[in-house]
Design an enzyme around this catalytic site. Structure first.
Site, PDB file in Angstrom:
ATOM      1  N   LYS B  78     -27.521 -14.756 -29.105  1.00 19.78           N
ATOM      2  CA  LYS B  78     -26.235 -15.251 -28.616  1.00 19.78           C
ATOM      3  C   LYS B  78     -25.753 -14.282 -27.541  1.00 19.78           C
ATOM      4  O   LYS B  78     -25.940 -13.062 -27.673  1.00 19.78           O
ATOM      5  CB  LYS B  78     -25.259 -15.287 -29.804  1.00 19.78           C
ATOM      6  CG  LYS B  78     -23.896 -15.889 -29.511  1.00 19.78           C
ATOM      7  CD  LYS B  78     -23.064 -15.939 -30.803  1.00 19.78           C
ATOM      8  CE  LYS B  78     -21.730 -16.627 -30.601  1.00 19.78           C
ATOM      9  NZ  LYS B  78     -20.943 -16.713 -31.876  1.00 19.78           N
ATOM     10  N   SER B 153     -19.160 -21.431 -32.887  1.00 22.37           N
ATOM     11  CA  SER B 153     -19.359 -20.984 -31.533  1.00 22.37           C
ATOM     12  C   SER B 153     -20.807 -20.650 -31.194  1.00 22.37           C
ATOM     13  O   SER B 153     -21.156 -20.588 -30.013  1.00 22.37           O
ATOM     14  CB  SER B 153     -18.486 -19.765 -31.256  1.00 22.37           C
ATOM     15  OG  SER B 153     -18.934 -18.650 -32.011  1.00 22.37           O
ATOM     16  N   SER B 177     -19.010 -19.881 -37.417  1.00 26.48           N
ATOM     17  CA  SER B 177     -19.726 -19.993 -36.135  1.00 26.48           C
ATOM     18  C   SER B 177     -21.242 -19.914 -36.216  1.00 26.48           C
ATOM     19  O   SER B 177     -21.924 -20.175 -35.222  1.00 26.48           O
ATOM     20  CB  SER B 177     -19.223 -18.934 -35.154  1.00 26.48           C
ATOM     21  OG  SER B 177     -18.000 -19.342 -34.600  1.00 26.48           O
TER      22      SER B 177
END
Lengths: 95, 488
Positions: B78, B153, B177
Site C-alpha cells: 500500500k 482504504s 481498511s
C-alpha cells in the site's frame, strides 16, 4: 443545526485550511449531519468510566539515553520544497 | 495453472527446486500488471527496475542455498509504507513528489527475507475511505465487476491480489481498511492486534487505531506474511514486546471443541440477504467441523461508528498537521506570509474527505467541545472494548459478516459521507477494542460478487484466528478467481 457557517470558518482557521465558499457551504451541511449522528453517544451514561486512549494498556516506553549516529542534514533536507544554507526555507515570519 | 495464480507456498516450492527463477516470476508479474492495470488501477507506482534487481539478488541467494519462504516472492505495498528511494504518495496530491528517505520496519523485514517489491498500491487518501474513491490517483476498480468499488482504504492492496498483480500485499487497517476490501475482492485479509506489528515508517492516520496487516490469496500465505512482519520494534514505542508464535506450526490444528460466539448485534435487519445466507452457511460449516456455536452480546455495538469518527478524526487532525509545506511535500505559496502558505498548501494538497475529517477532528478537540465529543468518545471506547473482553470470557472466537452488503457501485455513496461511514459498521469495533480480526471469502452473491466472513480473536490470538480460518478454507471451496477483460 449543530454546525453553523461561522463555526466552520473558525475551525478551518484553526486547522489552517483555506476553504472556498462552496466548500464552506457543503461542509456545514455534512458536518452538521455527522454531528447529529454522533449525538447518540449521549444516550450512554459514562459517569465514572475511565477513558481509553490506547486499547493495549502500556506504560511509558523508555530506552537508554545513548548517543547514536544520525543521518545528517543533507538526508533530512532531500524532500524540502525549499532549502538554503542547510535549513528549511519558509516565508518571512517576523516583519 | 498460471504462474501468477499461485500462492506463496506453491511458488516457494518451485523456486527452491530451481524449476523457476525469481526473475522469471517477477517478469511474469510485471507483464500481468501491464496487461491488467489499465482496467484495475491498483498501482500508483510500478517499480520495474528495482523489482528485477531484487529478483536477481533473490536468485543469487537461492542458488547459494539461502532461501526463506518469502525469498524471491513478488509482493506489493500500500502506498502508505515508506520504502527507501521509492515515491510514497499515500494517495494524496500533497505528497505527489515525496520520495521516502527510509524503509518502514515492516518493509525492511520483508526485504531482509529476500522478498521482491513490485510497487506501491492505490488507496484512499491518507487511508480515509471505504471505497478507494478518495485517491489522487483515481478510483480502483473491483476485479469482479469494474463498475464497483474494491472497498477501502486498502483497495489497491485487495484488488491487486484478486487480479493476480502481486502474490500478496501489505495494507493497513484503522476501521476495517484491510478486512472490508479483502471481503469485497474475495481475498484473505488480517488486521492484527494493536501493537503486534510495528507502525514505524507507516504514514499515520489515527495512531491509536492504525495497524499493519497482510492481504493474500489464502490463509497460509496470510500466516506466512504476518509471521514475517510481526514482532517488537524499538522504533515504535507502541509495539508490544512479546514473542511471535510460529503461525504455520499450528495452522492446521482445526476448530474441534472451540467455542465460537455470534454477536447478535451483528445480525441486523439491514444485512443483505445474500450476505446473511452465506454467513449462516459458514456457521453450519463450523458446526460440522466440531466447533460449538454460542450466542453472545456486544451491547455497545451501535455506538461504535459514532465513537470511531470522533476518535479517528481527532487523531487525524493532529497527525496531518505535519503537512504544512515546510519540510516535505508540495508547497503552495501565494505571498501571503507563513500562515497563508500553510493554508494554501493544505487547501491545494488535501482532497475533500481528508479536509472533512480534519475539520471534524479539529472541532471535536477544540475549546469548549473537547469534553462533549473527544472525551465522551474515549469513554464509550472503554465500554466497547469491555464488551469484547466480556465476550471472550465465554468464547474463543467471534464470527460475523465483514460488511453489510457486497461491493457497492462506484459513485453510489460519494455524496453521503454518513452512509459511507456506516459501511464499516462491523469492522470498526475491532479497532476500537484493539484486538485482531480476519476476513475470508465465504461465498458469492447472486450478482457474482464475493462475500466475506469475519473472525474476531482475543488480543494477540492471531494463531487461533488463522487456525479457524484455515479449517474453514479447507472445508469449503471459495477459491474462484475473477475474470478480467484481459483474461477473456
Amino acid at each position: 443545526m449543530k454546525m453553523t457557517r461561522q463555526e466552520v470558518e473558525h475551525v478551518a482557521r484553526l486547522a489552517r485550511l483555506a476553504l472556498s465558499e462552496d466548500e464552506v457551504e457543503r461542509m456545514t451541511g455534512q458536518l452538521d449531519a455527522v454531528l447529529g449522528y454522533v449525538e447518540k453517544l449521549n444516550e450512554l451514561d459514562t459517569e465514572g468510566i475511565v477513558p481509553t486512549a490506547h486499547a493495549v494498556p502500556m506504560e511509558n516506553a523508555f530506552r537508554a539515553d545513548e548517543s547514536r549516529a544520525s543521518r545528517g542534514v543533507v538526508w533530512a533536507l532531500q524532500n524540502a520544497p525549499e532549502a538554503t544554507d542547510e535549513c528549511f526555507k519558509v516565508p518571512k515570519v517576523i516583519e | 495453472m498460471q504462474l501468477t495464480d499461485q500462492t506463496i507456498h506453491q511458488l516457494h516450492q518451485r523456486l527452491s527446486s530451481g524449476e523457476i527463477s525469481s526473475v522469471a516470476l517477477t517478469e511474469a508479474y510485471l507483464q500481468r500488471i501491464e496487461q491488467t492495470d489499465p482496467e484495475v488501477n491498483a498501482y500508483i507506482t510500478i517499480c520495474r527496475d528495482a523489482a528485477l534487481a531484487d529478483a536477481a539478488a533473490a536468485d543469487k541467494r537461492i542458488a547459494a542455498g539461502d532461501i526463506d519462504l518469502l525469498t524471491g516472492i513478488p509482493l506489493a505495498l500500500k502506498d502508505i509504507f515508506n520504502s527507501e528511494g521509492l515515491r510514497t504518495t499515500c494517495g494524496s496530491k500533497i505528497l505527489d513528489n515525496f520520495v521516502s528517505p527510509y524503509d518502514a520496519t515492516t518493509v525492511a523485514r520483508l526485504k531482509a527475507r529476500g522478498a521482491v517489491i513490485l510497487g506501491k498500491l492505490n488507496m484512499d487518501e491518507f487511508a480515509m475511505g471505504s471505497s478507494n474513491e478518495n485517491s489522487a490517483a483515481g478510483p480502483v476498480r473491483n476485479p469482479w465487476d469494474g463498475e464497483r468499488v474494491p472497498g477501502g482504504s486498502s483497495g489497491g492492496s485487495a484488488a491487486a491480489v484478486a487480479a493476480r498483480q502481486a502474490v500478496a500485499t501489505l495494507g493497513t487497517d484503522t476501521g476495517g481498511s484491510i478486512r472490508q476490501p479483502a471481503a469485497h475482492c474475495g481475498v484473505v485479509g488480517l488486521k492484527p492486534t494493536y501493537g503486534r506489528v510495528s507502525r514505524y515508517g507507516v504514514i499515520a492516520y489515527a495512531s491509536s487505531l492504525d495497524q499493519v496487516g497482510p492481504l493474500a490469496r489464502d490463509v497460509e500465505d496470510c500466516a506466512t506474511l504476518l509471521g514475517a512482519v510481526a514482532g517488537y520494534d524499538p522504533a515504535d514505542s507502541t509495539s508490544v514486546d512479546r514473542p511471535v508464535p510460529d503461525y504455520l506450526a499450528t495452522l492446521k490444528d482445526g476448530v474441534n471443541g472451540k467455542r465460537i460466539g455470534l454477536p447478535r448485534e451483528y445480525f441486523i435487519d439491514g444485512l443483505d440477504a445474500d450476505v446473511k445466507c452465506a454467513v449462516e452457511r459458514a456457521i453450519e460449516t463450523y458446526r460440522t467441523l466440531g466447533a460449538e456455536i454460542v450466542d453472545v452480546s456486544l451491547p455497545h455495538t451501535d455506538y461504535a461508528v459514532a465513537c470511531y469518527y470522533l476518535i479517528a478524526t481527532a487523531e487525524a487532525s493532529s497527525n496531518l498537521a505535519r503537512y504544512d509545506g515546510v519540510r516535505f511535500g508540495v508547497r503552495r505559496d501565494e505571498g501571503e506570509g507563513l500562515i497563508g502558505m500553510y493554508q494554501q498548501t493544505r487547501a491545494a494538497g488535501f482532497g475533500e474527505e481528508v479536509k472533512r475529517r480534519i475539520m471534524l477532528g479539529t472541532y471535536a478537540l477544540s475549546s469548549g467541545y473537547y469534553d462533549a465529543y473527544y472525551l465522551k468518545a474515549q469513554k464509550v471506547r472503554t465500554l466497547i472494548r469491555q464488551d469484547f473482553l466480556d465476550a471472550f470470557e465465554n468464547v474463543d472466537l467471534l464470527l460475523t459478516p465483514v460488511a453489510p452488503t457486497p461491493a457497492f457501485k462506484i459513485g453510489e455513496k460519494v455524496d453521503d459521507p454518513l452512509q459511507m461511514y456506516l459501511s464499516d459498521i462491523f469492522t470498526i469495533p475491532v479497532n476500537l477494542a484493539g484486538t485482531c480480526g480476519l476476513s475470508l471469502p465465504c461465498g458469492l452473491s447472486a450478482d457474482g460478487l464475493p462475500i466475506g466472513l469475519q473472525l474476531i480473536g482475543k488480543p494477540f490470538a492471531e494463531d487461533e484466528l488463522l487456525q479457524a480460518a484455515w479449517a474453514f478454507e479447507n472445508a469449503t471451496d471459495f477459491s474462484q478467481l475473477p475474470q478480467l477483460a484481459a483474461d477473456r
